[in-house]
Design a protein around this motif. Structure first.
Motif, PDB file in Angstrom:
ATOM      1  N   LEU A   9       0.820  -1.204   0.000  1.00  0.00           N
ATOM      2  CA  LEU A   9       0.000   0.000   0.000  1.00  0.00           C
ATOM      3  C   LEU A   9       0.859   1.261   0.000  1.00  0.00           C
ATOM      4  CD1 LEU A   9      -2.778  -1.158   2.488  1.00  0.00           C
ATOM      5  CD2 LEU A   9      -3.064  -0.686   0.051  1.00  0.00           C
ATOM      6  N   LEU A  10       1.978   1.229   0.730  1.00  0.00           N
ATOM      7  CA  LEU A  10       2.898   2.370   0.707  1.00  0.00           C
ATOM      8  C   LEU A  10       3.475   2.561  -0.692  1.00  0.00           C
ATOM      9  CD1 LEU A  10       4.950   2.229   4.034  1.00  0.00           C
ATOM     10  CD2 LEU A  10       3.687   4.190   3.136  1.00  0.00           C
ATOM     11  N   ALA A  11       3.831   1.455  -1.347  1.00  0.00           N
ATOM     12  CA  ALA A  11       4.343   1.549  -2.714  1.00  0.00           C
ATOM     13  C   ALA A  11       3.277   2.120  -3.647  1.00  0.00           C
ATOM     14  CB  ALA A  11       4.786   0.164  -3.193  1.00  0.00           C
ATOM     15  N   ALA A  12       2.031   1.706  -3.446  1.00  0.00           N
ATOM     16  CA  ALA A  12       0.943   2.234  -4.278  1.00  0.00           C
ATOM     17  C   ALA A  12       0.760   3.729  -4.055  1.00  0.00           C
ATOM     18  CB  ALA A  12      -0.356   1.484  -3.961  1.00  0.00           C
ATOM     19  N   ARG A 138       6.412  -0.533  14.911  1.00  0.00           N
ATOM     20  CA  ARG A 138       6.923   0.617  14.154  1.00  0.00           C
ATOM     21  C   ARG A 138       5.830   1.276  13.321  1.00  0.00           C
ATOM     22  NH1 ARG A 138      12.692   0.837  14.068  1.00  0.00           N
ATOM     23  NH2 ARG A 138      13.584  -0.968  15.146  1.00  0.00           N
ATOM     24  N   ASP A 139       4.607   1.213  13.819  1.00  0.00           N
ATOM     25  CA  ASP A 139       3.494   1.849  13.127  1.00  0.00           C
ATOM     26  C   ASP A 139       3.611   3.363  13.127  1.00  0.00           C
ATOM     27  OD1 ASP A 139       2.438  -0.645  12.724  1.00  0.00           O
ATOM     28  OD2 ASP A 139       1.038  -0.544  14.403  1.00  0.00           O
ATOM     29  N   THR A 140       4.221   3.921  14.168  1.00  0.00           N
ATOM     30  CA  THR A 140       4.297   5.377  14.265  1.00  0.00           C
ATOM     31  C   THR A 140       5.070   5.951  13.077  1.00  0.00           C
ATOM     32  OG1 THR A 140       6.219   5.081  15.734  1.00  0.00           O
ATOM     33  CG2 THR A 140       4.085   5.438  16.768  1.00  0.00           C
ATOM     34  N   LEU A 141       6.137   5.282  12.669  1.00  0.00           N
ATOM     35  CA  LEU A 141       6.897   5.740  11.507  1.00  0.00           C
ATOM     36  C   LEU A 141       6.104   5.545  10.231  1.00  0.00           C
ATOM     37  CD1 LEU A 141       9.438   6.762  10.101  1.00  0.00           C
ATOM     38  CD2 LEU A 141      10.339   4.413  10.180  1.00  0.00           C
ATOM     39  N   VAL A 142       5.475   4.372  10.091  1.00  0.00           N
ATOM     40  CA  VAL A 142       4.706   4.076   8.885  1.00  0.00           C
ATOM     41  C   VAL A 142       3.576   5.079   8.696  1.00  0.00           C
ATOM     42  CG1 VAL A 142       3.163   2.400   7.794  1.00  0.00           C
ATOM     43  CG2 VAL A 142       5.276   1.627   8.871  1.00  0.00           C
ATOM     44  N   THR A 144       3.294   8.042   9.939  1.00  0.00           N
ATOM     45  CA  THR A 144       3.813   9.378   9.652  1.00  0.00           C
ATOM     46  C   THR A 144       4.139   9.513   8.170  1.00  0.00           C
ATOM     47  OG1 THR A 144       4.729   9.646  11.876  1.00  0.00           O
ATOM     48  CG2 THR A 144       5.663  11.021  10.135  1.00  0.00           C
ATOM     49  N   MET A 145       4.764   8.483   7.609  1.00  0.00           N
ATOM     50  CA  MET A 145       5.078   8.501   6.180  1.00  0.00           C
ATOM     51  C   MET A 145       3.805   8.560   5.342  1.00  0.00           C
ATOM     52  SD  MET A 145       8.085   5.610   6.128  1.00  0.00           S
ATOM     53  CE  MET A 145       8.095   5.564   4.337  1.00  0.00           C
ATOM     54  N   VAL A 146       2.802   7.769   5.728  1.00  0.00           N
ATOM     55  CA  VAL A 146       1.544   7.743   4.985  1.00  0.00           C
ATOM     56  C   VAL A 146       0.876   9.110   5.015  1.00  0.00           C
ATOM     57  CG1 VAL A 146      -0.795   6.797   4.979  1.00  0.00           C
ATOM     58  CG2 VAL A 146       1.160   5.282   5.307  1.00  0.00           C
ATOM     59  N   ALA A 147       0.796   9.696   6.208  1.00  0.00           N
ATOM     60  CA  ALA A 147       0.157  11.007   6.340  1.00  0.00           C
ATOM     61  C   ALA A 147       0.906  12.061   5.527  1.00  0.00           C
ATOM     62  CB  ALA A 147       0.094  11.415   7.804  1.00  0.00           C
ATOM     63  N   THR A 148       2.234  11.969   5.498  1.00  0.00           N
ATOM     64  CA  THR A 148       3.033  12.943   4.762  1.00  0.00           C
ATOM     65  C   THR A 148       2.785  12.844   3.264  1.00  0.00           C
ATOM     66  OG1 THR A 148       4.758  12.879   6.456  1.00  0.00           O
ATOM     67  CG2 THR A 148       5.375  13.740   4.302  1.00  0.00           C
ATOM     68  N   ILE A 149       2.830  11.613   2.734  1.00  0.00           N
ATOM     69  CA  ILE A 149       2.620  11.442   1.293  1.00  0.00           C
ATOM     70  C   ILE A 149       1.194  11.803   0.901  1.00  0.00           C
ATOM     71  CG2 ILE A 149       2.676   9.804  -0.619  1.00  0.00           C
ATOM     72  CD1 ILE A 149       4.813   8.246   0.865  1.00  0.00           C
ATOM     73  N   ALA A 150       0.215  11.390   1.715  1.00  0.00           N
ATOM     74  CA  ALA A 150      -1.174  11.719   1.411  1.00  0.00           C
ATOM     75  C   ALA A 150      -1.392  13.224   1.426  1.00  0.00           C
ATOM     76  CB  ALA A 150      -2.102  11.040   2.419  1.00  0.00           C
ATOM     77  N   GLY A 151      -0.791  13.906   2.389  1.00  0.00           N
ATOM     78  CA  GLY A 151      -0.891  15.363   2.442  1.00  0.00           C
ATOM     79  C   GLY A 151      -0.231  16.014   1.240  1.00  0.00           C
ATOM     80  N   ALA A 194      -6.776   2.211   4.434  1.00  0.00           N
ATOM     81  CA  ALA A 194      -6.489   0.778   4.408  1.00  0.00           C
ATOM     82  C   ALA A 194      -5.282   0.446   5.265  1.00  0.00           C
ATOM     83  CB  ALA A 194      -6.252   0.324   2.961  1.00  0.00           C
ATOM     84  N   ILE A 195      -4.226   1.268   5.169  1.00  0.00           N
ATOM     85  CA  ILE A 195      -3.033   1.028   5.970  1.00  0.00           C
ATOM     86  C   ILE A 195      -3.335   1.201   7.451  1.00  0.00           C
ATOM     87  CG2 ILE A 195      -0.709   1.870   6.498  1.00  0.00           C
ATOM     88  CD1 ILE A 195      -0.400   2.590   3.576  1.00  0.00           C
ATOM     89  N   SER A 196      -4.028   2.279   7.788  1.00  0.00           N
ATOM     90  CA  SER A 196      -4.302   2.562   9.191  1.00  0.00           C
ATOM     91  C   SER A 196      -5.183   1.485   9.818  1.00  0.00           C
ATOM     92  CB  SER A 196      -4.967   3.934   9.334  1.00  0.00           C
ATOM     93  OG  SER A 196      -5.143   4.260  10.689  1.00  0.00           O
ATOM     94  N   ARG A 197      -6.211   1.044   9.095  1.00  0.00           N
ATOM     95  CA  ARG A 197      -7.104   0.027   9.645  1.00  0.00           C
ATOM     96  C   ARG A 197      -6.361  -1.288   9.866  1.00  0.00           C
ATOM     97  NH1 ARG A 197     -13.055   0.903   6.758  1.00  0.00           N
ATOM     98  NH2 ARG A 197     -13.214   3.129   7.204  1.00  0.00           N
ATOM     99  N   THR A 198      -5.481  -1.654   8.940  1.00  0.00           N
ATOM    100  CA  THR A 198      -4.676  -2.856   9.120  1.00  0.00           C
ATOM    101  C   THR A 198      -3.832  -2.754  10.371  1.00  0.00           C
ATOM    102  OG1 THR A 198      -4.585  -3.263   6.732  1.00  0.00           O
ATOM    103  CG2 THR A 198      -2.868  -4.273   8.074  1.00  0.00           C
ATOM    104  N   ARG A 199      -3.226  -1.593  10.588  1.00  0.00           N
ATOM    105  CA  ARG A 199      -2.353  -1.390  11.737  1.00  0.00           C
ATOM    106  C   ARG A 199      -3.134  -1.397  13.045  1.00  0.00           C
ATOM    107  NH1 ARG A 199       3.171  -2.005  10.903  1.00  0.00           N
ATOM    108  NH2 ARG A 199       3.370  -1.965   8.639  1.00  0.00           N
TER     109      ARG A 199
END
Length: 307
Positions: A9-12, A138-142, A144-151, A194-199
């Motif tokens: 999902l991060l790659a997507a 290590r969800d906190t890093l993941v 953060t990366m997701v929120a940054t790219i989405a923003g 999707a990423i957040s719900r999985t985590r």
């Protein structure tokens, strides 16, 4: 399996960001988009915890200023095999908690005084075990990366709306405009959810293992869920993206929530309790072991100011 799903999902999400850059600026735009994502992630990697804690006006506590709460987190961190995180309190009535930090060695956990005054000691332990599970995974890093790219995708889409209005002959590029303004941000939101719900499901399961009491976490989620929607949260109102940090989101519908439905999480935790052979839940109501209830207004015993 969760790790593989998150990586995909991060790659997507990154590919979507680059595709949007390509749509707006060709191959050069794709490269710029990739460099922008890398730069933003590098900045948030080092500074996300300070930004989040400052946003909430969190204050750090220790064994002297908040012995019960600090000791509870210390015991849970030891059970989880984690370094002791920094511990923070947030003077806020809305019950919630979150974890932040780039890795277990630089982690911090925070809870509101509203949460501590509402829950029993076992329930608080379940909540903080959930947050430590985020640290361990290590969800906190993941996230953060997701929120940054989405923003960044939303920002780039807005840029495209204003600066890619048409070609030299004045005819608008309808496909590019739709992609920039509607499709890309919406797709980014779907991937983020999707990423957040999985985590969240993963943190619930591991948190139950750390605390050894899945039903305490289930009970805490039930209590927090209704109050988190009813009690105003000024930080989440000013910064909606902060809602994904909390153990229970605030003022959002299930369709657009970054968290699974609380009822589904509770049901899953009861299944975990059955698998662990945990005793059935007690019908007797419990009061908070971390806050006195003999006063007209509840206050956290962990708050040295007695508010």
């Amino acid at each position: 399996m969760n790790g593989m799903k998150t990586a995909m999902l991060l790659a997507a999400l990154t590919a979507l960001f680059m595709a949007l850059g390509y749509t707006l600026g060709g191959s050069g735009g794709a490269v710029i988009a990739l460099l922008m994502a890398a730069g933003m992630n590098l900045f948030t990697f080092w500074n996300a915890d300070r930004i989040v804690l400052s946003m909430h006006n969190a204050r750090e506590v220790d064994a002297q200023s908040a012995p019960d709460f600090h000791g509870l987190v210390r015991d849970l961190a030891q059970r989880a095999g984690l370094p002791m995180p920094r511990v923070y309190l947030i003077d806020q009535d809305a019950p919630n908690a979150f974890a932040t930090g780039r890795d277990p060695d630089h982690a911090a956990v925070a809870a509101t005084t509203g949460l501590l005054s509402m829950l029993s000691r076992e329930e608080v332990a379940g909540v903080m075990a959930h947050e430590l599970a985020h640290v361990k995974n290590r969800d906190t890093l993941v996230m953060t990366m997701v929120a940054t790219i989405a923003g960044a995708i939303s920002m780039l889409a807005n840029f495209g709306l204003f600066f890619r209005g048409g070609d030299r002959e004045g005819h608008g590029n309808i496909a590019a405009t739709l992609l920039a303004v509607i499709v890309a941000p919406f797709a980014a939101m779907i991937v983020q959810m999707a990423i957040s719900r999985t985590r969240e499901y993963g943190a619930d399961r591991m948190g139950a293992q750390i605390s050894g009491n899945p039903r305490a976490l289930a009970s805490a989620l039930a209590k927090i869920s209704g109050q988190a929607q009813a009690i105003p949260n000024p930080v989440a109102e000013r910064n909606p993206a902060a809602a994904q940090l909390y153990i229970v989101p605030t003022h959002v519908s299930e369709l657009f929530s970054t968290h699974p439905a609380t009822e589904k999480r509770i049901a899953a935790l009861h299944d975990i309790a059955m698998d662990m052979g945990a005793p059935p839940p007690s019908a007797a109501p419990r009061t908070s072991a971390l806050s006195p209830v003999a006063t007209p207004r509840r206050r956290s015993a962990l708050d040295p100011n007695g508010r």
